[in-house]
Design an enzyme around this catalytic site. Sequence first.
Site, short mmCIF file in Angstrom:
data_model
loop_
_atom_site.label_atom_id
_atom_site.label_comp_id
_atom_site.label_asym_id
_atom_site.label_seq_id
_atom_site.Cartn_x
_atom_site.Cartn_y
_atom_site.Cartn_z
CD GLN A 56 38.54 63.00 58.39
OE1 GLN A 56 39.23 62.37 57.58
NE2 GLN A 56 38.94 64.15 58.90
CD1 TRP A 76 43.88 43.00 34.70
CD2 TRP A 76 44.39 43.45 36.82
NE1 TRP A 76 44.69 44.11 34.71
CE2 TRP A 76 45.01 44.40 36.02
CE3 TRP A 76 44.56 43.52 38.21
CZ2 TRP A 76 45.79 45.41 36.54
CZ3 TRP A 76 45.34 44.53 38.72
CH2 TRP A 76 45.94 45.46 37.89
CB ILE A 77 42.46 35.54 36.30
CG1 ILE A 77 42.46 36.04 34.84
CG2 ILE A 77 41.40 34.46 36.51
CD1 ILE A 77 41.25 36.86 34.42
CD GLU A 107 32.31 40.08 39.53
OE1 GLU A 107 31.12 40.00 39.18
OE2 GLU A 107 32.85 39.32 40.33
CD GLU A 155 42.23 38.77 26.03
OE1 GLU A 155 42.80 39.49 25.18
OE2 GLU A 155 41.57 37.77 25.74
N GLY A 181 39.81 45.52 29.24
CA GLY A 181 39.14 45.40 30.54
C GLY A 181 37.68 45.74 30.37
CB SER A 182 35.85 48.98 30.26
OG SER A 182 36.31 49.41 31.51
C1 LIG Z 1 41.41 42.54 42.36
C2 LIG Z 1 40.85 42.31 40.99
C3 LIG Z 1 40.28 41.09 40.68
C4 LIG Z 1 39.78 40.84 39.40
N1 LIG Z 1 39.29 39.60 39.08
C5 LIG Z 1 38.93 39.32 37.80
C6 LIG Z 1 38.55 38.00 37.43
O1 LIG Z 1 38.51 37.08 38.27
N2 LIG Z 1 38.25 37.75 36.13
C7 LIG Z 1 38.28 38.74 35.17
O2 LIG Z 1 37.99 38.44 34.02
N3 LIG Z 1 38.65 40.01 35.50
C8 LIG Z 1 38.98 40.32 36.78
N4 LIG Z 1 39.38 41.60 37.11
C9 LIG Z 1 39.43 42.63 36.06
C10 LIG Z 1 38.40 43.72 36.23
O3 LIG Z 1 37.13 43.24 35.89
C11 LIG Z 1 38.85 44.91 35.36
O4 LIG Z 1 39.95 45.50 36.01
C12 LIG Z 1 37.75 45.94 35.17
O5 LIG Z 1 36.75 45.42 34.35
C13 LIG Z 1 38.28 47.24 34.55
O6 LIG Z 1 39.09 47.00 33.43
P1 LIG Z 1 40.53 47.73 33.31
O7 LIG Z 1 41.21 47.51 34.60
O8 LIG Z 1 41.19 47.23 32.08
O9 LIG Z 1 40.19 49.26 33.18
P2 LIG Z 1 39.89 50.06 31.81
O10 LIG Z 1 38.82 49.37 31.05
O11 LIG Z 1 41.18 50.35 31.11
O12 LIG Z 1 39.30 51.40 32.40
C14 LIG Z 1 40.12 52.50 32.84
C15 LIG Z 1 39.18 53.66 33.18
O13 LIG Z 1 38.46 54.07 32.00
C16 LIG Z 1 37.07 54.02 32.25
N5 LIG Z 1 36.37 53.63 31.02
C17 LIG Z 1 36.65 52.61 30.17
N6 LIG Z 1 35.75 52.56 29.17
C18 LIG Z 1 34.86 53.56 29.40
C19 LIG Z 1 33.69 54.01 28.74
N7 LIG Z 1 33.23 53.43 27.63
N8 LIG Z 1 33.02 55.08 29.27
C20 LIG Z 1 33.47 55.67 30.41
N9 LIG Z 1 34.57 55.30 31.07
C21 LIG Z 1 35.25 54.24 30.58
C22 LIG Z 1 36.89 52.98 33.35
O14 LIG Z 1 35.67 53.17 34.04
C23 LIG Z 1 38.12 53.28 34.21
O15 LIG Z 1 37.86 54.36 35.06
C24 LIG Z 1 39.84 41.86 38.40
C25 LIG Z 1 40.41 43.13 38.73
C26 LIG Z 1 40.91 43.35 40.00
C27 LIG Z 1 41.53 44.69 40.29
#
Ligand SMILES: Cc1cc2nc3c(=O)[nH]c(=O)nc-3n(C[C@H](O)[C@H](O)[C@H](O)COP(=O)(O)OP(=O)(O)OC[C@H]3O[C@@H](n4cnc5c(N)ncnc54)[C@H](O)[C@@H]3O)c2cc1C
Length: 379
Positions: free
Chosen positions: A336, A156-157, A363, A127, A131-132
Site C-alpha cells: 500500500q 507438500w514436502i 507447520e 499427506e 494436513g492439520s
Molecule cells: C510451501 C509449503 C511447504 C510445506 N512443507 C512441508 C514439509 O516440509 N513437511 C510437511 O510435512 N508438510 C509441509 N507442508 C504442509 C503444511 O504443514 C500443511 O499445508 C498445513 O499443516 C495445513 O494443512 P492443509 O494444507 O492440509 O490444510 P487443512 O488441514 O486442510 O486446513 C484447511 C483449513 O481448515 C482449517 N482447519 C483445519 N482443522 C481445523 C480445526 N480443527 N479447527 C479450525 N480450523 C481448522 C485450517 O486452519 C485451514 O484454514 C508445507 C506446506 C506448504 C504450503
Amino acid sequence: MNFQPAELTQQVAQTARDFAQQHIKPHVMEWDESQEFPLQVFKEMGKLGLMGVLVPEEYGGAGLSYFEYKTVIEEIAKVCGSIGLSLAAHNSLCTGHILSFGNEAQKKKYLPRLASAEWIGAWGLTEANTGSDAGNMRCTAVKDGDEWIINGTKNWITHGKSGDIAVVICRTGEPRTRDNSTSFVVEMNTKGFSAGKKENKLGMRASETAEMIFDNCRVPDSQRLGEVGEGFRQAMKVLDGGRISIASLSLGIAKGAYEAALQYSQERYQFDKPIASFQGISFKLADMATEIAAADLLTLQACDLRQRDQPMTKEAAMAKYYASEVAVKVATDAVQVFGGYGYTKDFPVEKYYRDAKLCTIGEGTSEIQKLVISREVLK
Ligand SMILES: Cc1cc2nc3c(=O)[nH]c(=O)nc-3n(C[C@H](O)[C@H](O)[C@H](O)COP(=O)(O)OP(=O)(O)OC[C@H]3O[C@@H](n4cnc5c(N)ncnc54)[C@H](O)[C@@H]3O)c2cc1C
C-alpha cells in the site's frame, strides 16, 4: 533482563547478512520466476555453518544457540523468504528430528552430512488428506524381518524431490489409535522411493515443495528413529522448534517489507511532500514497527525457553501465530505504501506479500496455533 543481542549473535547476523547480499539478492527474482531451487546456494551456506546452526560441533555443526538460529533465518528471509523457508526446513525439521531423537550411530551417520549440506534434508508428515489432522496419516510402515516396508504418499514436502534424505512419519498401528506412528530416516535413493508432483506456488517459489511416493520402499530397522509408536509425539516436539523457525522467517519477511516501505515513504513525493509526512502513511509505519517489535519479543521468549530446555509449546505457538499474521499485515501495508509500484515486480514488496502468506499456513495454520494455545491456557 537484557534485550541486547550477544556479540556472537551479532557476528552471526553479519555473516548471514553479508552472504544474503552477495549470493542471494542478485538472483531473487530470477529464482522466483523460474521456481528454481538453487542447490548451490545451500552448499555454500553449508560451508559457513548455516545448514547445521544448532548441531553440536562434535557432529560437524556450528554448535550455536536458538538465538543465533533465529537471527540466521531472519537475515536470510529479509532478502528471500524462499531460501529462508528451505534453510528452516533443513535445519529444524529434518536435522532437528535426527538431533533430538536419533541414536548415536544415526547422529554420527547423518548429522555431519546434513550440517555441511553434503546432503539436503526433507521431513514428511503431511499427506494429501491429512494436513492439520496429521495424526490421521495413511502412509504405512509394516515390519518384515529386520526391515520396514513403507507404502503411501507424503505431500507438500520441502525438498521432496531434491533432498537426499527424509525423515518420514508413518502409521505403524491401527488408524485413530494412540501411539500408532513411527519415524524413519529414508535415504531418497532407496528403491521404492520416488518424487512426484512439484507444486506451482503463489510464493516461496524457489523453495521446492513436492510429493514423496513410497511404493514398497524397504528401510532397515536401524533407520527407525526412537521407539515404535512415538512418531507423532516426536513430530509435535519437532514442530515446537519448527515454530521458532517460522516465527523467525515471518520476522525476516516483515522486517524486509518494513525497511523497504520506510525508505520509499521518504523518497516518494506527492503533493510536494514525501508521503511519509502524511499521517495515513506514517501511522502505518508506526503500526509496522510496533507489531514487529512485539513479534520479535515473543520469538525471543520462545528461543529462551527452548534454549533452557523448558516447556515452550504455548510460547512457540504464540510466536508463530503472531509473527506470521504480522508478516502478512506488514507486507500488505508495505504494498500500500508503494502504491501502484508496489504491485509490480520492479520493487521487492510484491514478493514479500506473496511469500508472507505461507507463514500463516506451514507447520500448523494460524487456526491450529490458536487450538494449541487455547488448549494450553485451559489446562
Ligand atoms: C510451501 C509449503 C511447504 C510445506 N512443507 C512441508 C514439509 O516440509 N513437511 C510437511 O510435512 N508438510 C509441509 N507442508 C504442509 C503444511 O504443514 C500443511 O499445508 C498445513 O499443516 C495445513 O494443512 P492443509 O494444507 O492440509 O490444510 P487443512 O488441514 O486442510 O486446513 C484447511 C483449513 O481448515 C482449517 N482447519 C483445519 N482443522 C481445523 C480445526 N480443527 N479447527 C479450525 N480450523 C481448522 C485450517 O486452519 C485451514 O484454514 C508445507 C506446506 C506448504 C504450503
